[in-house]
Enzyme design. Structure first.
Site, mmCIF file in Angstrom:
data_model
loop_
_atom_site.group_PDB
_atom_site.id
_atom_site.type_symbol
_atom_site.label_atom_id
_atom_site.label_comp_id
_atom_site.label_asym_id
_atom_site.label_seq_id
_atom_site.Cartn_x
_atom_site.Cartn_y
_atom_site.Cartn_z
ATOM 1 N N LYS A 51 -56.493 58.871 2.549
ATOM 2 C CA LYS A 51 -55.883 58.997 1.215
ATOM 3 C C LYS A 51 -55.094 57.802 1.110
ATOM 4 C CE LYS A 51 -56.404 63.789 0.455
ATOM 5 N NZ LYS A 51 -55.796 65.167 0.327
ATOM 6 N N GLN A 95 -50.028 67.941 0.997
ATOM 7 C CA GLN A 95 -51.301 68.333 1.734
ATOM 8 C C GLN A 95 -51.003 69.692 2.003
ATOM 9 O OE1 GLN A 95 -53.877 66.331 2.236
ATOM 10 N NE2 GLN A 95 -54.796 68.084 2.952
ATOM 11 N N ASP A 118 -53.481 66.640 -8.138
ATOM 12 C CA ASP A 118 -54.345 67.818 -7.568
ATOM 13 C C ASP A 118 -54.723 68.477 -8.520
ATOM 14 O OD1 ASP A 118 -55.271 67.419 -4.662
ATOM 15 O OD2 ASP A 118 -53.259 68.335 -4.121
#
Ligand code: NDP
Length: 292
Positions: A51, A95, A118
């Site tokens: 990422k 994460q 997200d």
């Protein structure tokens, strides 16, 4: 049979991102993404690195916070609050999965919904259900919808069967497919581990979205002739013939299912590349919607 290339569509999405980034740069603005990793899980570390690299390749501002596994809930919350208040950061991602002592739901709720790229914060879950376009949709189902649109698959009036009901994939996927408009307007059935006679239900589907987490679970018997199959699964299976000793396979038994399909995504090279591309797109959207 059409093989839907996630790699190609992801590249198209990234090209759109580059255009948006250039437009924002002309206004003196630069989207910024912060990715927070707690602990040293190798798979999570690899995701975070990729990422970060994708951000830098695109010219986004990228902050990678790698915190030790001993980080406390309070310390992690303090990092999230600092990022919430950092005007150079437009997207924040913690994460998953964090170490066991971390209350993940509380961390997600602590992220400013305007920076929750997200799409896991309750405000964004609600916005998806409300079809509010200012919300953030989880990257994987958003990528699946984009694949369907770009592949020219008609979702309006189609019977879509989603296998899996997770908050990350199955549930938001169902909401996207049933929403009004492009890539939506489908008649949606959601199935899960308690579903009776799954094959009878998936065989009635024009579109199957497989998000189960079990290698090669969807077989030829689950699929009708001419169906479209989107395989979200990423599963490691042992393969001594490879250097790493394993290979990645989807939730769909590709070799037996593909010949029956009108269109299908491969694994790897299908949904996978879309997830990270949509994360970049969500970060740019967050920047555009931000005041600074
Ligand atoms: P979860 O484990 O959170 O959810 C799996 C879902 O599948 C659950 O709803 C579960 O039902 C359902 N399920 C399990 N067994 C069966 C069964 N026998 N019959 C019908 N349904 C079943 O997984 P995720 O949604 O997070 O991920 C799914 C897959 O997608 C995984 O392979 C994952 O690696 C992959 N993935 C890929 C991404 C990408 O970028 N391409 C991103 C995210 C995930 P129940 O709710 O009843 O337990």
């Amino acid at each position: 049979m059409q093989i839907i290339s996630g790699a190609a569509v992801a590249e198209k999405v990234l090209e759109e991102c580059r255009r948006d980034i250039a437009e924002l740069a002309a206004l003196g603005r630069k989207p910024g993404l912060a990715v927070v990793l707690v602990g040293d899980d190798p798979a999570s570390r690899a995701y975070v690195r990729s990422k970060d690299k994708k951000c830098r390749d695109l010219g986004l501002h990228s902050v990678k916070l790698e915190l030790p596994a001993t980080t406390t809930q309070e310390e992690l919350l303090a990092h999230v609050h600092a990022l919430n208040n950092d005007p150079a950061i437009h997207g924040i991602l913690v994460q998953s999965p964090p170490p066991k002592h971390i209350d993940e739901a509380a961390i997600v709720r602590a992220i400013d919904p305007a920076k929750d790229v997200d799409g896991f914060h309750p405000v964004n879950v609600a916005k998806l259900a409300l079809e509010d376009p200012t919300g953030f949709v989880p990257c994987t189902p958003l990528g699946c919808q984009r694949l369907l649109i770009d592949a020219g698959i008609e979702t309006s009036g189609a019977h879509a069967v989603v296998v899996g009901r997770s908050m990350i994939v199955g549930k938001p996927m169902a909401l996207l497919l049933m929403a009004k408009g492009k890539g939506g307007d489908a008649t949606v059935t959601v199935t899960h581990s308690r579903t009776k006679d799954l094959a009878a239900i998936t065989r009635a589907a024009d579109i199957i979205i497989a998000a189960i987490g079990r290698p090669h679970f969807i077989k030829a018997e689950h699929v009708k002739e001419g169906a479209v199959v989107i395989d979200v699964g990423i599963n490691r299976v042992d393969d001594p013939t490879t250097e790493k000793g394993y290979k990645l396979v989807g939730d769909v038994a590709y070799d037996e299912v593909a010949p029956k399909c009108k269109a299908i995504t491969p694994v790897p090279g299908g949904v996978g590349p879309m997830t990270i591309a949509m994360l970049m797109a969500n970060t740019i959207k967050a920047c555009k919607q931000a005041k600074s």
